[in-house]
Motif scaffolding. Sequence first.
Motif, PDB file in Angstrom:
ATOM      1  N   GLY A  68       0.788  -1.220   0.000  1.00 45.92           N
ATOM      2  CA  GLY A  68       0.000   0.000   0.000  1.00 45.92           C
ATOM      3  C   GLY A  68       0.823   1.274   0.000  1.00 45.92           C
ATOM      4  O   GLY A  68       0.271   2.366  -0.086  1.00 45.92           O
ATOM      5  N   GLN A  69       2.147   1.125   0.097  1.00 45.43           N
ATOM      6  CA  GLN A  69       2.988   2.319   0.039  1.00 45.43           C
ATOM      7  C   GLN A  69       3.104   2.780  -1.414  1.00 45.43           C
ATOM      8  O   GLN A  69       3.244   1.974  -2.328  1.00 45.43           O
ATOM      9  CB  GLN A  69       4.383   2.038   0.592  1.00 45.43           C
ATOM     10  CG  GLN A  69       5.276   3.279   0.645  1.00 45.43           C
ATOM     11  CD  GLN A  69       6.705   2.939   1.017  1.00 45.43           C
ATOM     12  OE1 GLN A  69       7.497   2.527   0.182  1.00 45.43           O
ATOM     13  NE2 GLN A  69       7.037   3.081   2.303  1.00 45.43           N
ATOM     14  N   VAL A  70       3.020   4.070  -1.608  1.00 44.68           N
ATOM     15  CA  VAL A  70       3.143   4.634  -2.947  1.00 44.68           C
ATOM     16  C   VAL A  70       4.156   5.759  -2.878  1.00 44.68           C
ATOM     17  O   VAL A  70       4.257   6.453  -1.865  1.00 44.68           O
ATOM     18  CB  VAL A  70       1.769   5.127  -3.461  1.00 44.68           C
ATOM     19  CG1 VAL A  70       1.207   6.223  -2.593  1.00 44.68           C
ATOM     20  CG2 VAL A  70       1.855   5.590  -4.907  1.00 44.68           C
ATOM     21  N   TYR A  71       4.961   5.899  -3.920  1.00 47.73           N
ATOM     22  CA  TYR A  71       5.855   7.051  -3.947  1.00 47.73           C
ATOM     23  C   TYR A  71       5.799   7.751  -5.292  1.00 47.73           C
ATOM     24  O   TYR A  71       5.537   7.144  -6.319  1.00 47.73           O
ATOM     25  CB  TYR A  71       7.287   6.688  -3.531  1.00 47.73           C
ATOM     26  CG  TYR A  71       8.175   6.042  -4.584  1.00 47.73           C
ATOM     27  CD1 TYR A  71       8.632   6.762  -5.702  1.00 47.73           C
ATOM     28  CD2 TYR A  71       8.626   4.734  -4.429  1.00 47.73           C
ATOM     29  CE1 TYR A  71       9.481   6.181  -6.628  1.00 47.73           C
ATOM     30  CE2 TYR A  71       9.476   4.147  -5.356  1.00 47.73           C
ATOM     31  CZ  TYR A  71       9.897   4.882  -6.453  1.00 47.73           C
ATOM     32  OH  TYR A  71      10.727   4.314  -7.382  1.00 47.73           O
ATOM     33  N   PHE A  72       6.037   9.043  -5.234  1.00 49.35           N
ATOM     34  CA  PHE A  72       6.056   9.893  -6.414  1.00 49.35           C
ATOM     35  C   PHE A  72       7.371  10.646  -6.437  1.00 49.35           C
ATOM     36  O   PHE A  72       7.792  11.200  -5.434  1.00 49.35           O
ATOM     37  CB  PHE A  72       4.891  10.889  -6.379  1.00 49.35           C
ATOM     38  CG  PHE A  72       3.557  10.224  -6.497  1.00 49.35           C
ATOM     39  CD1 PHE A  72       2.933  10.109  -7.721  1.00 49.35           C
ATOM     40  CD2 PHE A  72       2.932   9.689  -5.377  1.00 49.35           C
ATOM     41  CE1 PHE A  72       1.698   9.482  -7.831  1.00 49.35           C
ATOM     42  CE2 PHE A  72       1.711   9.059  -5.477  1.00 49.35           C
ATOM     43  CZ  PHE A  72       1.093   8.958  -6.719  1.00 49.35           C
ATOM     44  N   MET A  73       8.013  10.648  -7.579  1.00 46.45           N
ATOM     45  CA  MET A  73       9.312  11.283  -7.690  1.00 46.45           C
ATOM     46  C   MET A  73       9.356  12.143  -8.947  1.00 46.45           C
ATOM     47  O   MET A  73       8.906  11.721 -10.021  1.00 46.45           O
ATOM     48  CB  MET A  73      10.405  10.220  -7.747  1.00 46.45           C
ATOM     49  CG  MET A  73      11.794  10.768  -7.504  1.00 46.45           C
ATOM     50  SD  MET A  73      12.942   9.418  -7.163  1.00 46.45           S
ATOM     51  CE  MET A  73      12.757   8.463  -8.671  1.00 46.45           C
ATOM     52  N   GLY A  74       9.869  13.362  -8.792  1.00 44.22           N
ATOM     53  CA  GLY A  74       9.974  14.270  -9.913  1.00 44.22           C
ATOM     54  C   GLY A  74      11.356  14.250 -10.536  1.00 44.22           C
ATOM     55  O   GLY A  74      12.295  13.648  -9.997  1.00 44.22           O
ATOM     56  N   PRO A  75      11.500  14.894 -11.678  1.00 41.42           N
ATOM     57  CA  PRO A  75      12.798  14.946 -12.353  1.00 41.42           C
ATOM     58  C   PRO A  75      13.882  15.555 -11.471  1.00 41.42           C
ATOM     59  O   PRO A  75      13.632  16.505 -10.730  1.00 41.42           O
ATOM     60  CB  PRO A  75      12.517  15.849 -13.568  1.00 41.42           C
ATOM     61  CG  PRO A  75      11.057  15.739 -13.801  1.00 41.42           C
ATOM     62  CD  PRO A  75      10.442  15.590 -12.434  1.00 41.42           C
ATOM     63  N   GLY A  76      15.073  14.965 -11.539  1.00 41.47           N
ATOM     64  CA  GLY A  76      16.222  15.519 -10.837  1.00 41.47           C
ATOM     65  C   GLY A  76      16.504  14.932  -9.471  1.00 41.47           C
ATOM     66  O   GLY A  76      17.613  15.090  -8.941  1.00 41.47           O
ATOM     67  N   GLN A  77      15.522  14.250  -8.874  1.00 40.03           N
ATOM     68  CA  GLN A  77      15.760  13.697  -7.548  1.00 40.03           C
ATOM     69  C   GLN A  77      16.660  12.461  -7.643  1.00 40.03           C
ATOM     70  O   GLN A  77      16.574  11.689  -8.594  1.00 40.03           O
ATOM     71  CB  GLN A  77      14.430  13.328  -6.884  1.00 40.03           C
ATOM     72  CG  GLN A  77      13.581  14.535  -6.538  1.00 40.03           C
ATOM     73  CD  GLN A  77      12.344  14.141  -5.761  1.00 40.03           C
ATOM     74  OE1 GLN A  77      11.358  13.710  -6.342  1.00 40.03           O
ATOM     75  NE2 GLN A  77      12.391  14.293  -4.450  1.00 40.03           N
TER      76      GLN A  77
END
Length: 288
Positions: A68-77
């Motif tokens: 149930g864990q979700v992650y969101f990552m943007g450009p550059g991280q």
Amino acid sequence: MNKIPVLEQCTVSYQEDKHFLADRLEIYLGKNNNLVFPHRHNFYQMVLFLSGGGKHEIDFREYQISRGQVYFMGPGQVHTWMFEDNITGFIVNFDIDYFKSLLLQPDYIENLNLFSTLQTGVFDLDEVVVREVTSLLHQLIDLNTQAVGIDVKRSLLLYILLKLDQAYRPSHSNKTIDYHMVLIKNFKSLVDQHYKALHLPKEYAELLFVTPNHLNSVCKEYLGQQAGEVIRNRILLEAKRLLILPDWTVSQVAYELNFNDNSYFTKFFKKIVGMTPEEFRRSQWKQN
């Protein structure tokens, strides 16, 4: 000198649409088993974990994987993962401009709480939402095997993102959220652009047309930090990103970040982290 590699969407996408990928996580891992870690992306990434264990890191913050864990990552991280057991779930990658011709506001996606730099993009869903999002992600994957237009996929992905944005629970209060959140977003955006050259809160306050005291009070209320801490932490993050590169010396990192000399950089780093840059580097290499 080597830098942290930046993965482009086309290098990890084995599907026909090179600007978008949606698949089961276990399939994605099997087809991209030669990924180099740590790395950055030039695209957005979403992962939902259904089973398995291990951990992943985003900008040196470590998270234990759970259902149930979700992650969101943007450009550059900067990102890495260390999976255990049989990991299952879903992964979605899409380019920065994927929604550009669909949305009237070009920056709509980056302003969602999911990708906001004000918050961590890692959180847990309750089981009802997990089942609902799982069904939607199955539909999104199926669309890749059908002769449908790009707008159909984009519309469903946007619906999923909005559904998850509703499930997201930010830590700040909602009072006067519009003005203050815009101020902080603009402040952090300026810090990202100028952290090497501008080190003082008053310099950013001038650019934002507010007083240094007001900037500090808003940062303290919504981020739990003074404006100066936000600036220092951004410099520190970039220092950590560079220190894990084997071809960069500590002196080169200090020069890159506009420190006058190596000793001042070492004092700055040790005061915040509790260890010298060399000690941090050795601890990271030992983990990997």
